[in-house]
Structure formats: structure tokens, C-alpha cells
Design a protein around this motif. Structure first.
Motif, PDB file in Angstrom:
ATOM      1  N   GLU A 173       0.816  -1.212   0.000  1.00 37.90           N
ATOM      2  CA  GLU A 173       0.000   0.000   0.000  1.00 37.90           C
ATOM      3  C   GLU A 173       0.853   1.266   0.000  1.00 37.90           C
ATOM      4  O   GLU A 173       2.035   1.240   0.351  1.00 37.90           O
ATOM      5  CB  GLU A 173      -0.927   0.004   1.220  1.00 37.90           C
ATOM      6  CG  GLU A 173      -0.284   0.458   2.533  1.00 37.90           C
ATOM      7  CD  GLU A 173       0.700  -0.529   3.144  1.00 37.90           C
ATOM      8  OE1 GLU A 173       1.236  -0.228   4.222  1.00 37.90           O
ATOM      9  OE2 GLU A 173       0.950  -1.596   2.549  1.00 37.90           O
ATOM     10  N   GLN A 174       0.244   2.393  -0.377  1.00 39.06           N
ATOM     11  CA  GLN A 174       0.906   3.686  -0.301  1.00 39.06           C
ATOM     12  C   GLN A 174       1.271   3.987   1.155  1.00 39.06           C
ATOM     13  O   GLN A 174       0.494   3.720   2.066  1.00 39.06           O
ATOM     14  CB  GLN A 174      -0.019   4.792  -0.832  1.00 39.06           C
ATOM     15  CG  GLN A 174      -0.318   4.690  -2.318  1.00 39.06           C
ATOM     16  CD  GLN A 174       0.882   5.060  -3.186  1.00 39.06           C
ATOM     17  OE1 GLN A 174       1.828   5.689  -2.734  1.00 39.06           O
ATOM     18  NE2 GLN A 174       0.839   4.665  -4.453  1.00 39.06           N
ATOM     19  N   GLY A 175       2.454   4.567   1.373  1.00 33.32           N
ATOM     20  CA  GLY A 175       2.939   4.822   2.727  1.00 33.32           C
ATOM     21  C   GLY A 175       3.918   3.788   3.200  1.00 33.32           C
ATOM     22  O   GLY A 175       4.629   3.995   4.183  1.00 33.32           O
ATOM     23  N   SER A 176       3.966   2.654   2.498  1.00 38.33           N
ATOM     24  CA  SER A 176       4.928   1.604   2.812  1.00 38.33           C
ATOM     25  C   SER A 176       6.284   1.956   2.220  1.00 38.33           C
ATOM     26  O   SER A 176       6.379   2.449   1.092  1.00 38.33           O
ATOM     27  CB  SER A 176       4.430   0.275   2.233  1.00 38.33           C
ATOM     28  OG  SER A 176       5.483  -0.632   2.044  1.00 38.33           O
ATOM     29  N   GLY A 177       7.351   1.687   2.982  1.00 36.89           N
ATOM     30  CA  GLY A 177       8.693   1.906   2.458  1.00 36.89           C
ATOM     31  C   GLY A 177       8.975   1.023   1.264  1.00 36.89           C
ATOM     32  O   GLY A 177       9.658   1.433   0.311  1.00 36.89           O
ATOM     33  N   THR A 178       8.466  -0.218   1.284  1.00 32.92           N
ATOM     34  CA  THR A 178       8.643  -1.127   0.146  1.00 32.92           C
ATOM     35  C   THR A 178       7.929  -0.591  -1.088  1.00 32.92           C
ATOM     36  O   THR A 178       8.464  -0.648  -2.205  1.00 32.92           O
ATOM     37  CB  THR A 178       8.115  -2.525   0.495  1.00 32.92           C
ATOM     38  OG1 THR A 178       8.907  -3.080   1.553  1.00 32.92           O
ATOM     39  CG2 THR A 178       8.172  -3.454  -0.705  1.00 32.92           C
TER      40      THR A 178
ATOM     41  N   GLY B  63      -1.911  -4.567   2.438  1.00 37.98           N
ATOM     42  CA  GLY B  63      -1.295  -3.945   3.601  1.00 37.98           C
ATOM     43  C   GLY B  63      -0.278  -4.768   4.347  1.00 37.98           C
ATOM     44  O   GLY B  63       0.133  -4.373   5.441  1.00 37.98           O
ATOM     45  N   SER B  64       0.142  -5.901   3.812  1.00 35.37           N
ATOM     46  CA  SER B  64       1.179  -6.683   4.494  1.00 35.37           C
ATOM     47  C   SER B  64       1.951  -7.502   3.469  1.00 35.37           C
ATOM     48  O   SER B  64       1.445  -7.817   2.380  1.00 35.37           O
ATOM     49  CB  SER B  64       0.571  -7.619   5.545  1.00 35.37           C
ATOM     50  OG  SER B  64      -0.041  -8.741   4.943  1.00 35.37           O
ATOM     51  N   ASN B  65       3.170  -7.864   3.835  1.00 33.86           N
ATOM     52  CA  ASN B  65       3.992  -8.701   2.958  1.00 33.86           C
ATOM     53  C   ASN B  65       3.366 -10.069   2.744  1.00 33.86           C
ATOM     54  O   ASN B  65       3.393 -10.609   1.634  1.00 33.86           O
ATOM     55  CB  ASN B  65       5.385  -8.871   3.568  1.00 33.86           C
ATOM     56  CG  ASN B  65       6.145  -7.563   3.643  1.00 33.86           C
ATOM     57  OD1 ASN B  65       6.018  -6.718   2.778  1.00 33.86           O
ATOM     58  ND2 ASN B  65       6.939  -7.406   4.685  1.00 33.86           N
TER      59      ASN B  65
END
Length: 316
Positions: free
Chosen positions: A209-214, A236-238
């Protein structure tokens, strides 16, 4: 004009200390929660007791610490000057209490982005617990933006982030190097026919998601190499990304730490060779104005030393 608080006393000043830890505790909780009602829940007191403590603190200092904006209390310049000092005093008080009451010692508060929190920190915390069996650690896992916000608000002592996140009140220290991996299910057409840039541009992508460093890193990498990126799912998760890709819903992009086990087991296939490598920094974040307690300093040192690399290998 900033409010400066001095705890140094001499013969010409009043010897009585007028500030109390209870007042500072309520102040810090209000700064984080935005109201005395929410602050009272955090410090296990009634709203009237919290409001009284805050009013007494402002009266003692002779200055307002918050601006009243509707129903919210927002830190003003005085409050922003006081908050890091109050947080440090409260942490020192907790350390003093822990000397005589280790069972109820305040926990070390850590926040980490998903890749670090799910794959890198658990073994480090396990080692830490073995060396400090009475130490408590509270780990909050969120995306990079939320970790930065938590450190800035003094909700946690130390943060671990991916990517290039920054904040004017925070100090970011490079910790580890990480690599992004493009991957797919073994039966995906790109896994069987090969993955060139044209086929990757035509693929359906499953990303964080947007906001994730990845997500920030993958956006920079993919948009620089491909004509377009067709995003079919944002998750929202890996683990959610890996499961969706393994189910054949698209092509994914995550940290090698996140997919190493799945690649080794053959449930996912590495397609990264189609593009130039993408490496990024993993970093440790602390507040510039906060005095870290001994537990936080020792934990940071443990993390840095556990993953220390020979000088010749850094940046590889």
C-alpha cells in the motif's frame, strides 16, 4: 519565545520542586492523544483528575501548553518545547522504578516497518531477551510513515524503517542494505516464458500500500524501468502480497528478506534478473530531542553489532 524549564536551584530560588511526575505524565499523554479524556484512559485516571493535573501544570509554569482547537488540544510552542524534556524525565523515572521493581519495569517500545518487524527484529529480540530476561519489549509493526509518526510523537523509543523516510525532528541512521525482488507463482506465464521488460510492463502487479517503504522503493524502481505498471492489487502486508501472488493473481515486488523462504521452497519464483538490481537502506530512527534510556541504547547497540558487516562488504 520558547519556554525554558530549568531544574537547577540555588540559594536565591525557591527550594521546593513544584512540578510533579503526575502532571508531566498527564501532559505527555494529552499531547499524544489530543484530549484529556483520551489521556485519562492512557494513564488510568479520571478525566477530572487529568484535567486538574494539566491545569495545575500550566498554572505552575505560568504558560499555556496547548491551543484549544474545537474539542482537541494541540501543542503550542511552549508545549512543543516541554514535550521532549517531559518524555525524558518520565523515562528516567521509569528506569529508577525498575531498579527496585523489575517485574513492573516500563517496556522498551519499538516500532518497525513490516519487512523489518516481521523478518529481522524477531530473532534480534529473542537474543536480547536471552541476555536481558527481565526486560520487556513492545514491538509495533506498521508502515514506514506510521513508524516515523510514532517516533516523532514519542509513542515509541526507537523506530526501524525502510526506504528514504525523513522527518525534521528525527535522526535517521543507516543500518542495513536490502534488495527488492520481483517474483511470481511457478505457473505464471512470466515464470515459464521468461520476463523481459515488455512482458513485465504488460503484467498485472500486486504491491504494498501507499505509505509503505517497500512501495516507495518499488515505485521508484519499476517506473524508472518500465513503460507502465498495471497495479491490480494493493495490500497492507507482505504476507498478503505473497499469498496473492502465489495464487496467480499477479506479479509481486518485495524485500528479499520477505520472500527468501518461499523462493527456497519453490512456492515463488524470482524474476528479478529482467531488471537492474534495486537496493535500498534499512535505517534506525530516534527523536533528536529525546534522551534515550539505557535499555533503548543497549538494544540499538545490540541490533547494530548483530548485523555489523566488514568495512569492505558494506554497500555491496
Amino acid at each position: 519565545m520558547k519556554l525554558i524549564i530549568s531544574l537547577v536551584m540555588n540559594e536565591k530560588t525557591d527550594q521546593r520542586l513544584k512540578l510533579t511526575l503526575r502532571q508531566l505524565e498527564v501532559f505527555a499523554a494529552t499531547a499524544r492523544a489530543g484530549s484529556t479524556r483520551a489521556a485519562a484512559e492512557r494513564v488510568a485516571r479520571s478525566q477530572s483528575a487529568a484535567s486538574t493535573a494539566l491545569a495545575e501544570l500550566e498554572a505552575t509554569l505560568g504558560a499555556q501548553l496547548f491551543d484549544r482547537v474545537g474539542r482537541r488540544l494541540v501543542l503550542n510552542e511552549n508545549g512543543r518545547a516541554l514535550l521532549p524534556r517531559a518524555a525524558s524525565l518520565l523515562e528516567q523515572a521509569a528506569e529508577l522504578q525498575a531498579l527496585f521493581d523489575s517485574e513492573h519495569a516500563a517496556p522498551l517500545r519499538v516500532a518497525a516497518s513490516f519487512t523489518i518487524g516481521e523478518y529481522l527484529l524477531p530473532p534480534l529480540i529473542s537474543q536480547w531477551k536471552q541476555m536481558h530476561p527481565l526486560s520487556q519489549v513492545r514491538l509495533d509493526i506498521a508502515n514506514t510513515r506510521e513508524v516515523l509518526d510514532a517516533v516523532a510523537a514519542f509513542d515509541v523509543d526507537v523506530g526501524f524503517i525502510e526506504g528514504t523516510g525523513s522527518h525534521p525532528e528525527l535522526r535517521v541512521r543507516r543500518w542495513l542494505s536490502d534488495e527488492l525482488v520481483i517474483f511470481a507463482a511457478p505457473g505464471h506465464p512470466l515464470a515459464t516464458r521468461g520476463a523481459g521488460t515488455r512482458r513485465l510492463a504488460d503484467a498485472r502487479w500486486v504491491l504494498r500500500e501507499q505509505g509503505s517503504g517497500t512501495r516507495e522503493a518499488s515505485d521508484r524502481w519499476l517506473t524508472a524501468q518500465l513503460d507502465r505498471v498495471d497495479i491490480g492489487l494493493e495490500l497492507g502486508s507482505n504476507e498478503a502480497v505473497k499469498r496473492a501472488v502465489a495464487s496467480g493473481l499477479g506479479v509481486g515486488c518485495l524485500s528479499r528478506h520477505a520472500v527468501a523462504e518461499a523462493l527456497a521452497q519453490g512456492t515463488l519464483v524470482d524474476l528479478s534478473a529482467a531488471l537492474p538490481p534495486m537496493r535500498r537502506a534499512l535505517s534506525i530512527v530516534v527523536h533528536r530531542a529525546k534522551r534515550l534510556g539505557s535499555a533503548a541504547q543497549d538494544f540499538m547497540r545490540h541490533c547494530l553489532e548483530s548485523h555489523a558487516q566488514p568495512r569492505s562488504a558494506r554497500g555491496a
